[in-house]
Design an enzyme around this catalytic site. Sequence first.
Site, short mmCIF file in Angstrom:
data_model
loop_
_atom_site.label_atom_id
_atom_site.label_comp_id
_atom_site.label_asym_id
_atom_site.label_seq_id
_atom_site.Cartn_x
_atom_site.Cartn_y
_atom_site.Cartn_z
N ASP A 36 0.96 -1.11 -0.29
CA ASP A 36 -0.03 0.49 0.13
C ASP A 36 0.66 1.11 0.05
OD1 ASP A 36 -2.76 1.04 0.68
OD2 ASP A 36 -1.01 1.97 1.93
N TYR A 92 2.99 10.59 -0.58
CA TYR A 92 3.87 9.38 0.68
C TYR A 92 4.88 10.21 -0.27
CZ TYR A 92 0.01 6.55 2.80
OH TYR A 92 -1.07 6.22 3.44
N LYS A 122 -2.87 6.02 -4.04
CA LYS A 122 -4.22 6.87 -3.57
C LYS A 122 -3.99 8.42 -4.80
CE LYS A 122 -3.87 5.04 0.98
NZ LYS A 122 -2.86 4.32 0.70
N HIS A 160 -7.20 9.71 -1.20
CA HIS A 160 -7.80 9.32 -0.32
C HIS A 160 -8.21 10.40 1.08
CE1 HIS A 160 -2.70 8.97 1.90
NE2 HIS A 160 -3.51 8.72 2.53
N VAL A 206 9.60 -0.01 9.44
CA VAL A 206 10.32 -0.93 8.08
C VAL A 206 12.14 -1.56 9.30
CG1 VAL A 206 10.82 2.22 7.44
CG2 VAL A 206 11.88 1.79 9.17
N ARG A 223 10.38 -6.91 12.56
CA ARG A 223 9.61 -6.43 12.74
C ARG A 223 8.32 -6.77 11.39
NH1 ARG A 223 9.42 -0.83 16.29
NH2 ARG A 223 10.45 -1.93 18.31
#
Length: 244
Positions: A32, A37, A62, A93, A215, A219
Amino acid sequence: MPLLGFGTWQASGDAGYQAVRVALDAGYRHVDTATMYGNEAEVGRAIKDSGIARDEIFVTTKLPPERVGREAETLAASLAALGTEYVDLWLIHWPPGGGAGVPTWREFVAHRDAGAVRTIGVSNYGLDQIDELTERTGVVPAVNQVPWAPAMHDPRTVAEHRDRGVVLEGYSPFKNTDLDDPVLARVAAAHQVSPAQVVLRWHVQHGIVVIPKSVTPERIRSNADVFGFTLSADEMAAIDALRG
């Protein structure tokens, strides 16, 4: 549309590129991004460099509200940056000017019909705005992407989206969650997983698409590893009860 996706908000530059590469290596097949961004080029390069066939990856981008009226050029720029001939899902968005954005939605429908976009939807919309788009154009948004987490869980909202044939997609699952909550800690310990994994599994079992972002390689990999355990009905109910 895979229930688990990889969010890329605030993941830009080389860190963003590397994060998407790790995510794809970890098994994510849903990425996504968004025009605002500023990382579509990095996302596209990571997808290309992964060696995974384009048709195996579900890509969302978006349109920001300030680009209303420039839908065609914005989509063309997104496709060029992503290095692809199409996106799987294109979202408005935010509701333009606080309204439903019917003219923009008509543009979205036209681009879907032309083939540059496979599916169209919205983000941060209320059900009344979704209904207005549907009533004015005859086309139901396929997806509504909104903040979602156990503390925000509302069965009625889930049901009303499903009644309309709209997929509910949740973002910021951790930002809106107390990962130290004892309920999450207890459930996590029972399955030998992390509270974050429990939150993601809870989304998946509710059929709510979720797009965690990170990042940090460890994780990213951990967040992808939520299909090896199942929450019981009692555990799901206990997590549901965390809603405010």
